[in-house]
Motif scaffolding. Structure first.
Motif, PDB file in Angstrom:
ATOM      1  N   ASP A 182       0.605  -1.072   0.008  1.00 19.22           N
ATOM      2  CA  ASP A 182      -0.320  -0.321   0.014  1.00 19.22           C
ATOM      3  C   ASP A 182       0.321   1.010  -0.096  1.00 19.22           C
ATOM      4  OD1 ASP A 182      -2.760  -1.265   0.464  1.00 19.22           O
ATOM      5  OD2 ASP A 182      -1.823  -1.803   1.928  1.00 19.22           O
ATOM      6  N   GLN A 214      -3.029   6.124   4.463  1.00 18.30           N
ATOM      7  CA  GLN A 214      -3.729   6.630   4.760  1.00 18.30           C
ATOM      8  C   GLN A 214      -5.317   6.740   4.262  1.00 18.30           C
ATOM      9  OE1 GLN A 214      -2.173  10.189   4.045  1.00 18.30           O
ATOM     10  NE2 GLN A 214      -1.847  10.100   1.710  1.00 18.30           N
ATOM     11  N   PHE A 267      -6.741   4.484   4.054  1.00 13.27           N
ATOM     12  CA  PHE A 267      -7.559   3.028   4.833  1.00 13.27           C
ATOM     13  C   PHE A 267      -8.366   4.024   6.183  1.00 13.27           C
ATOM     14  CE2 PHE A 267      -4.536  -0.325   3.132  1.00 13.27           C
ATOM     15  CZ  PHE A 267      -5.976  -0.736   2.176  1.00 13.27           C
ATOM     16  N   TYR A 268      -7.604   4.711   6.801  1.00 12.32           N
ATOM     17  CA  TYR A 268      -8.054   5.126   7.726  1.00 12.32           C
ATOM     18  C   TYR A 268      -9.384   6.691   7.286  1.00 12.32           C
ATOM     19  CZ  TYR A 268      -3.864   4.896   9.932  1.00 12.32           C
ATOM     20  OH  TYR A 268      -3.098   3.843  10.646  1.00 12.32           O
ATOM     21  N   ALA A 269      -9.450   7.139   5.626  1.00 14.41           N
ATOM     22  CA  ALA A 269     -10.374   7.663   5.603  1.00 14.41           C
ATOM     23  C   ALA A 269     -11.297   7.315   4.886  1.00 14.41           C
ATOM     24  CB  ALA A 269      -9.770   8.956   4.345  1.00 14.41           C
ATOM     25  N   SER A 270     -11.220   5.851   4.617  1.00 14.17           N
ATOM     26  CA  SER A 270     -12.366   4.680   4.148  1.00 14.17           C
ATOM     27  C   SER A 270     -13.222   4.790   5.966  1.00 14.17           C
ATOM     28  CB  SER A 270     -11.592   3.605   3.902  1.00 14.17           C
ATOM     29  OG  SER A 270     -11.225   2.772   3.989  1.00 14.17           O
ATOM     30  N   SER A 328     -13.847  -1.227   9.011  1.00 15.38           N
ATOM     31  CA  SER A 328     -12.883  -1.458   9.896  1.00 15.38           C
ATOM     32  C   SER A 328     -11.650  -1.934   9.544  1.00 15.38           C
ATOM     33  CB  SER A 328     -14.007  -2.558  11.303  1.00 15.38           C
ATOM     34  OG  SER A 328     -13.200  -3.565  10.582  1.00 15.38           O
ATOM     35  N   PHE A 329     -10.935  -2.015  10.460  1.00 12.51           N
ATOM     36  CA  PHE A 329      -9.687  -2.623  10.103  1.00 12.51           C
ATOM     37  C   PHE A 329      -9.330  -4.023  10.197  1.00 12.51           C
ATOM     38  CE2 PHE A 329      -6.692   1.338  10.122  1.00 12.51           C
ATOM     39  CZ  PHE A 329      -6.153   1.071   9.047  1.00 12.51           C
TER      40      PHE A 329
END
Length: 413
Positions: A383, A388, A390-393, A396-397
């Motif tokens: 990635d 980053q 992923f944080y805005a989407s 959940s992790f």
């Protein structure tokens, strides 16, 4: 008028190269480079003169004993050395980039001649010419009446080697200018290097068996090499001895055709460079209307949509990465080497797998799985800066990591 202008441009380039050489000698680094170049040139001279002497003796022996067809055994090493050794020879010298000359008002004919001049003054070319000169001397001593004809044939063969080397370099530069072709050529080169590791196991595996197909293989290869430039050059000289002038002229005509075709393909590449071809990796703006239809992503049964989306992304990243695809191919090579090499001879040794042969495949498989650990131990390595996002989407992790682990499980399986 055009000839005088071209000669003036070539003289200016030669003067520029000479001044760059003299200015470099004013520095300590330049003096050290000059010393290293002298030593390397001395080594090349020894190789060229020693090879020329050996080629001369071999050519004299073949002509004197009535086996001129075997001159191909001398011309093929010259051809292979001339084409494959420049990759190693570039490490010994600072080869200038001739494409920089396109920033100046240089005529195309001058640019074409400069490219040929760079190849003509290459150390490999000097060695190849010395070897061909040795063959010519051997042929001349064995049969003096054949000297002029052999000189014409070997000069044409030398021209082919020079043009072919420059053509290959020019097209390789074009392919390496783009990421996709660069990755494909990188994978091909690595696979070629890995294939050399199979030579020993294959020879050991088939060496003890009967080889009735060797004669058949030679019977197939001999006519094939006869229609290629080294074989044509040897045939043109051999047929002139008997004499069969029509056959000799036809072989020389085919060799000349190879020279013309090679020069034409080199001309196509250099003309594109001269006209300002820019192989940028940035996609050009397309005038074709884009397809606005909705394209649905993958749908994995039993998993949520975010997991399917991340799984699709990981698979697409993998398919676009040449090094990662090569990592998936490597275990196959390792298993083949194990099968043809150590594992095929454990019955005749005191190796521990002799007592437990059922452990041979699991041990090899476990070893090859170690090559894939970078996928599992670096979950977000592919990635990079996009991590980053992923944080805005609104995902959940837990779902992201689940999709990545699902991808790795599929690869391991």
């Amino acid at each position: 008028m055009t000839l005088a202008k071209n000669s003036g441009q070539l003289s200016a380039i030669a003067w520029l190269r000479w001044r760059l050489f003299l200015n470099a000698l004013r520095t300590t680094r330049g003096m050290l480079e000059l010393t290293s170049q002298i030593l390397i040139s001395f080594a090349f001279a020894l190789g060229g003169l020693g090879g020329a002497f050996g080629m001369s003796l071999a050519a004299y022996f073949l002509i004197s004993t009535g086996r001129p067809q075997l001159l191909a055994l001398l011309l093929w090493p010259v051809f292979l050395f001339w084409q494959f050794f420049p990759i190693m020879a570039t490490a010994f010298a600072n080869n200038p980039d001739s494409s920089n000359l396109l920033h100046f008002p240089l005529k195309y004919h001058s640019y074409f001649l400069v490219r040929l001049a760079y190849g003509a003054f290459d150390p490999v070319t000097a060695v190849g010419v010395l070897w061909l000169l040795g063959i010519l001397v051997g042929v001349g001593f064995a049969k003096a009446s054949l000297l002029l004809w052999a000189l014409l044939v070997l000069m044409t063969f030398a021209a082919f080697n020079l043009l072919f080397m420059q053509m290959v370099f020019a097209w390789v530069e074009r392919w390496l200018a783009q990421r996709r072709t660069r990755e494909i050529m990188g994978i091909f080169f690595v696979l070629l290097m890995l294939s050399f590791q199979l030579i020993g196991p294959l020879l050991g595996h088939f060496g003890k068996r009967a080889r009735p197909d060797v004669q058949r293989f030679v019977e197939i290869v001999a006519p094939v090499q006869g229609i290629l430039p080294p074989g044509l050059a040897a045939d043109a000289i051999a047929q002139a001895i008997y004499p069969q002038r029509t056959v000799a002229l036809s072989s020389f005509a085919l060799l000349s055709a190879f020279v013309l075709v090679t020069g034409y393909f080199l001309h196509l590449r250099l003309r594109s460079q001269y006209r300002g071809e820019n192989l940028s990796e940035v996609a050009a703006a397309s005038t074709v209307p884009k397809d606005r239809s909705l394209r649905l992503g993958w749908n994995l049964p039993g998993f949520a949509s975010p997991v399917s989306a991340v799984f699709e992304k990981e698979i697409r990243y993998l398919l676009r990465s040449g090094p990662m695809l090569l990592t998936l191919i490597m275990p196959i090579f390792v298993l083949i080497i194990f099968r043809l090499g150590p594992l095929s001879s454990v019955r005749c040794s005191g190796f521990f797998l002799t007592r437990t042969p059922d452990m041979a495949f699991p041990a090899a498989a476990a070893y090859t799985l170690l090559m894939l650990t970078n996928l599992a131990h670096n979950n977000f390595g592919g990635d990079a800066g996009g991590f980053q996002l992923f944080y805005a989407s609104p995902v959940s992790f837990r779902e992201i990591v689940l999709a990545k682990n699902l991808t790795h499980a599929a690869i391991f399986s």
